[in-house]
Enzyme design. Sequence first.
Site, mmCIF file in Angstrom:
data_model
loop_
_atom_site.group_PDB
_atom_site.id
_atom_site.type_symbol
_atom_site.label_atom_id
_atom_site.label_comp_id
_atom_site.label_asym_id
_atom_site.label_seq_id
_atom_site.Cartn_x
_atom_site.Cartn_y
_atom_site.Cartn_z
ATOM 1 N N LYS A 226 0.815 -1.218 0.000
ATOM 2 C CA LYS A 226 0.000 0.000 0.000
ATOM 3 C C LYS A 226 0.849 1.268 0.000
ATOM 4 O O LYS A 226 2.055 1.230 0.243
ATOM 5 C CB LYS A 226 -0.960 -0.017 1.205
ATOM 6 C CG LYS A 226 -2.177 -0.905 0.920
ATOM 7 C CD LYS A 226 -3.250 -0.785 1.962
ATOM 8 C CE LYS A 226 -4.432 -1.685 1.567
ATOM 9 N NZ LYS A 226 -5.409 -1.795 2.665
ATOM 10 N N ARG A 260 -3.676 -9.679 5.218
ATOM 11 C CA ARG A 260 -4.251 -9.721 3.860
ATOM 12 C C ARG A 260 -3.155 -9.297 2.889
ATOM 13 O O ARG A 260 -2.716 -8.152 2.936
ATOM 14 C CB ARG A 260 -5.461 -8.787 3.779
ATOM 15 C CG ARG A 260 -6.138 -8.769 2.409
ATOM 16 C CD ARG A 260 -7.316 -7.808 2.389
ATOM 17 N NE ARG A 260 -7.938 -7.761 1.075
ATOM 18 C CZ ARG A 260 -7.525 -6.988 0.071
ATOM 19 N NH1 ARG A 260 -6.503 -6.189 0.228
ATOM 20 N NH2 ARG A 260 -8.153 -7.025 -1.084
HETATM 21 C C1 8Y4 Z 1 -1.462 -2.735 -4.406
HETATM 22 C C2 8Y4 Z 1 -2.681 -3.244 -4.837
HETATM 23 C C3 8Y4 Z 1 -1.416 -1.986 -3.273
HETATM 24 C C4 8Y4 Z 1 -3.813 -2.989 -4.136
HETATM 25 C C5 8Y4 Z 1 -2.559 -1.726 -2.578
HETATM 26 C C6 8Y4 Z 1 -3.751 -2.237 -3.004
HETATM 27 C C7 8Y4 Z 1 -8.257 -3.955 2.321
HETATM 28 C C8 8Y4 Z 1 -9.383 -4.679 1.931
HETATM 29 C C9 8Y4 Z 1 -8.551 -3.657 0.208
HETATM 30 C C10 8Y4 Z 1 -7.870 -3.971 3.679
HETATM 31 C C11 8Y4 Z 1 -9.731 -5.424 4.057
HETATM 32 C C12 8Y4 Z 1 -5.682 -2.718 -1.669
HETATM 33 C C13 8Y4 Z 1 -10.613 -5.039 -0.212
HETATM 34 C C14 8Y4 Z 1 -6.943 -2.043 -1.319
HETATM 35 N N1 8Y4 Z 1 -7.743 -3.331 1.235
HETATM 36 N N2 8Y4 Z 1 -10.132 -5.412 2.781
HETATM 37 N N3 8Y4 Z 1 -9.557 -4.486 0.608
HETATM 38 N N4 8Y4 Z 1 -8.643 -4.728 4.509
HETATM 39 N N5 8Y4 Z 1 -10.437 -6.132 4.947
HETATM 40 N N6 8Y4 Z 1 -4.894 -1.897 -2.330
HETATM 41 O O1 8Y4 Z 1 -6.905 -3.340 4.129
HETATM 42 O O2 8Y4 Z 1 -5.430 -3.847 -1.422
HETATM 43 S S1 8Y4 Z 1 -8.366 -3.117 -1.415
#
Ligand code: 8Y4
Length: 286
Positions: A226, A260
């Site tokens: 992130k 996650r």
């Molecule tokens: C690269 C690709 C870097 C994607 C960041 C991302 C969370 C989540 C997301 C979280 C829970 C993400 C669906 C954002 N983040 N669900 N979801 N907790 N429970 N970004 O932190 O991964 S999407």
Amino acid sequence: MIYEKQTINCGGQLLDLSTPIVMGILNLTPDSFFDGGKYADLDKALLQVDKMLGEGAAIIDVGGMSSRPGAALISEAEELGRVLPVVDGIIRRFPGAIVSVDTFRSEVARLTVTAGASIVNDIYAGRFDEKMFEAVAKLDVPYIMMHMQGSPDTMQVAPAYGNVVQEVLYFFIEKIGQLRSLGVKDILLDPGFGFGKTVSHNYELLNHLHVFRMTDLPILAGISRKSMICKVLGVKPGNAINGTTALHMVALQQGARLLRVHDVKEAVEVIKLWKELEAVKQTSAT
Ligand code: 8Y4
């Protein structure tokens, strides 16, 4: 030692959280900034699931809707079209797999749980769909309640808190009461790194993750690749694995029980090292 619930019931399968586990991300959105579009067809998705399960993922988190800052909403039909065939395909190919569905729509939750998903992961914590809490209660599956300030279209414009840890905690406490009164049994808490938070809000939450343990509920940390890492290091998400690993260890030491992640193998290694550190805590008082 305070009591901490150690298992959650995923459609009859008990998932033990006394040791931390890894949730592998399967992103089905064509516009995601890191892995978007890679799993557009079912075979590719199943290959990635096979890889993540082989590397030790306990849960596969399937999402069809981009939640990146500024992302537009897609229709429920479009979301279902992306997510439902893949959940169904995963359960057919890997019958014992535990699948969580990343959705904030109660109807998507209902149909995917019917297809075999056994956890609902809601980034809106019920604020998008007022029927979500009762749907989860009726479906009788664990609920991951994530904190977000605002909504993805505007959440990163000007995130503001008096005390971010306190505000997120109070939010959780209120929602836990509502979920409990509806009969939801297994609730997991997630501070929502990057969701309506500045870089310093994110670090403040990470450094105080232990505070959420007062609820006795398991804590999930979604840190993987992130911007709280990319902005500090000046790297793109594709080069953020080392930073991700470093912060995963912090999250575990702060009490996170689920990670996650995009990179399952690396996260499993962090957990192994964390366990070794825990093991010597029992023997060396100083
Ligand atoms: C690269 C690709 C870097 C994607 C960041 C991302 C969370 C989540 C997301 C979280 C829970 C993400 C669906 C954002 N983040 N669900 N979801 N907790 N429970 N970004 O932190 O991964 S999407």
